[in-house]
Motif scaffolding. Structure first.
Motif, mmCIF file in Angstrom:
data_model
loop_
_atom_site.group_PDB
_atom_site.id
_atom_site.type_symbol
_atom_site.label_atom_id
_atom_site.label_comp_id
_atom_site.label_asym_id
_atom_site.label_seq_id
_atom_site.Cartn_x
_atom_site.Cartn_y
_atom_site.Cartn_z
ATOM 1 N N SER A 2 1.127 -1.280 0.030
ATOM 2 C CA SER A 2 -0.015 -0.092 -0.033
ATOM 3 C C SER A 2 1.116 1.398 -0.202
ATOM 4 O O SER A 2 1.822 1.366 0.428
ATOM 5 C CB SER A 2 -0.721 0.061 1.412
ATOM 6 O OG SER A 2 -0.244 -0.285 2.285
ATOM 7 N N ASN A 3 0.401 2.529 -0.724
ATOM 8 C CA ASN A 3 1.474 3.369 -1.278
ATOM 9 C C ASN A 3 0.105 4.329 -0.334
ATOM 10 O O ASN A 3 -0.919 4.880 -1.052
ATOM 11 C CB ASN A 3 1.610 3.619 -2.166
ATOM 12 C CG ASN A 3 2.628 2.572 -3.334
ATOM 13 O OD1 ASN A 3 3.399 2.253 -2.442
ATOM 14 N ND2 ASN A 3 1.663 2.407 -4.227
ATOM 15 N N LYS A 4 0.307 5.405 0.594
ATOM 16 C CA LYS A 4 0.043 6.264 1.674
ATOM 17 C C LYS A 4 0.583 7.204 1.577
ATOM 18 O O LYS A 4 1.940 7.136 1.646
ATOM 19 C CB LYS A 4 -0.862 5.937 2.745
ATOM 20 C CG LYS A 4 -1.508 4.342 2.177
ATOM 21 C CD LYS A 4 -1.577 3.706 4.017
ATOM 22 C CE LYS A 4 -2.377 2.532 3.816
ATOM 23 N NZ LYS A 4 -2.772 2.211 4.790
ATOM 24 N N ILE A 5 -1.131 9.096 1.846
ATOM 25 C CA ILE A 5 0.580 9.894 1.985
ATOM 26 C C ILE A 5 -0.220 10.457 3.839
ATOM 27 O O ILE A 5 -1.560 10.256 4.290
ATOM 28 C CB ILE A 5 -0.632 10.815 1.156
ATOM 29 C CG1 ILE A 5 0.809 10.908 -0.114
ATOM 30 C CG2 ILE A 5 0.241 12.571 2.100
ATOM 31 C CD1 ILE A 5 0.060 11.820 -1.412
ATOM 32 N N PHE A 6 0.821 10.915 4.644
ATOM 33 C CA PHE A 6 -0.137 10.761 5.512
ATOM 34 C C PHE A 6 0.413 12.480 5.744
ATOM 35 O O PHE A 6 0.918 12.570 5.423
ATOM 36 C CB PHE A 6 0.606 10.137 6.889
ATOM 37 C CG PHE A 6 0.716 9.565 7.390
ATOM 38 C CD1 PHE A 6 -0.583 7.966 7.678
ATOM 39 C CD2 PHE A 6 1.448 8.628 6.181
ATOM 40 C CE1 PHE A 6 -0.875 6.870 7.736
ATOM 41 C CE2 PHE A 6 1.315 6.596 6.250
ATOM 42 C CZ PHE A 6 -0.164 6.247 6.957
ATOM 43 N N ALA A 24 4.853 10.467 2.525
ATOM 44 C CA ALA A 24 5.350 9.485 1.134
ATOM 45 C C ALA A 24 5.806 8.021 2.173
ATOM 46 O O ALA A 24 6.288 7.867 2.362
ATOM 47 C CB ALA A 24 5.180 10.354 0.026
ATOM 48 N N VAL A 25 4.955 7.357 2.692
ATOM 49 C CA VAL A 25 5.020 5.547 2.862
ATOM 50 C C VAL A 25 4.367 4.714 1.238
ATOM 51 O O VAL A 25 3.801 4.879 1.368
ATOM 52 C CB VAL A 25 3.850 5.879 4.395
ATOM 53 C CG1 VAL A 25 4.479 4.282 4.234
ATOM 54 C CG2 VAL A 25 4.208 6.704 5.324
ATOM 55 N N ILE A 30 9.813 4.722 4.764
ATOM 56 C CA ILE A 30 9.508 6.483 4.574
ATOM 57 C C ILE A 30 9.804 6.482 2.751
ATOM 58 O O ILE A 30 11.676 6.382 3.189
ATOM 59 C CB ILE A 30 9.836 7.361 5.115
ATOM 60 C CG1 ILE A 30 8.625 7.127 6.539
ATOM 61 C CG2 ILE A 30 9.453 8.615 4.908
ATOM 62 C CD1 ILE A 30 9.288 7.721 7.905
ATOM 63 N N ILE A 31 9.087 6.946 2.280
ATOM 64 C CA ILE A 31 9.269 7.085 0.380
ATOM 65 C C ILE A 31 10.357 8.878 0.925
ATOM 66 O O ILE A 31 11.165 9.091 -0.053
ATOM 67 C CB ILE A 31 8.613 7.150 -0.574
ATOM 68 C CG1 ILE A 31 7.995 5.722 -0.558
ATOM 69 C CG2 ILE A 31 9.483 7.516 -1.678
ATOM 70 C CD1 ILE A 31 9.164 4.613 -0.658
ATOM 71 N N LYS A 32 9.673 9.526 1.138
ATOM 72 C CA LYS A 32 9.891 10.960 1.201
ATOM 73 C C LYS A 32 8.653 12.020 2.336
ATOM 74 O O LYS A 32 7.650 11.649 2.310
ATOM 75 C CB LYS A 32 9.608 11.962 -0.287
ATOM 76 C CG LYS A 32 10.332 13.101 -0.553
ATOM 77 C CD LYS A 32 9.804 13.462 -1.958
ATOM 78 C CE LYS A 32 11.064 14.846 -2.130
ATOM 79 N NZ LYS A 32 10.991 14.592 -3.467
ATOM 80 N N ILE A 33 10.030 13.066 2.689
ATOM 81 C CA ILE A 33 9.031 13.941 3.517
ATOM 82 C C ILE A 33 9.397 15.366 3.144
ATOM 83 O O ILE A 33 10.390 15.672 2.310
ATOM 84 C CB ILE A 33 9.407 14.180 5.207
ATOM 85 C CG1 ILE A 33 9.208 12.043 5.874
ATOM 86 C CG2 ILE A 33 8.926 15.174 6.229
ATOM 87 C CD1 ILE A 33 10.331 12.534 6.994
ATOM 88 N N PRO A 59 9.212 11.766 15.436
ATOM 89 C CA PRO A 59 9.667 10.644 14.938
ATOM 90 C C PRO A 59 9.425 9.672 16.215
ATOM 91 O O PRO A 59 8.881 9.625 16.523
ATOM 92 C CB PRO A 59 11.411 11.512 15.165
ATOM 93 C CG PRO A 59 10.824 13.247 15.421
ATOM 94 C CD PRO A 59 9.809 13.468 15.489
ATOM 95 N N GLY A 60 9.940 8.445 15.122
ATOM 96 C CA GLY A 60 10.192 7.573 15.838
ATOM 97 C C GLY A 60 10.639 7.646 17.578
ATOM 98 O O GLY A 60 11.524 7.898 17.416
ATOM 99 N N GLY A 61 10.643 6.643 18.303
ATOM 100 C CA GLY A 61 10.715 6.616 19.578
ATOM 101 C C GLY A 61 12.273 6.574 19.678
ATOM 102 O O GLY A 61 12.192 5.208 19.569
#
Length: 71
Positions: A2-6, A24-25, A30-33, A59-61
């Motif tokens: 699945s390709n998603k945008i958050f 974009a994930v 993670i593909i791009k921020i 960011p991730g913990g």
């Protein structure tokens, strides 16, 4: 896969909180921020996830604590 945008209300990046940012994930990668405008135009086939308009993305913990003071 699945390709998603958050697109959260705020994203913490580069040491500060920013508005109008997206990520974009693809699958679990993670593909791009970048700016929401740029991400949505660069990845038009990605599905935008709903429910993020009132959330903050951090960011991730990373557990950076230590016990060196106890020795």
């Amino acid at each position: 896969m699945s390709n998603k945008i958050f697109s959260p209300l705020y994203m913490f990046t580069d040491g500060r909180f920013k508005k109008n940012m997206s990520v974009a994930v693809s699958g679990d990668t993670i593909i791009k921020i970048g700016s929401s405008k740029d991400i949505k135009s660069e990845f038009p086939d990605y599905q935008e996830e709903s429910g993020w308009s009132e959330l903050v993305m951090l960011p991730g913990g990373v557990n950076v604590h230590n016990h060196s003071f106890q020795s």
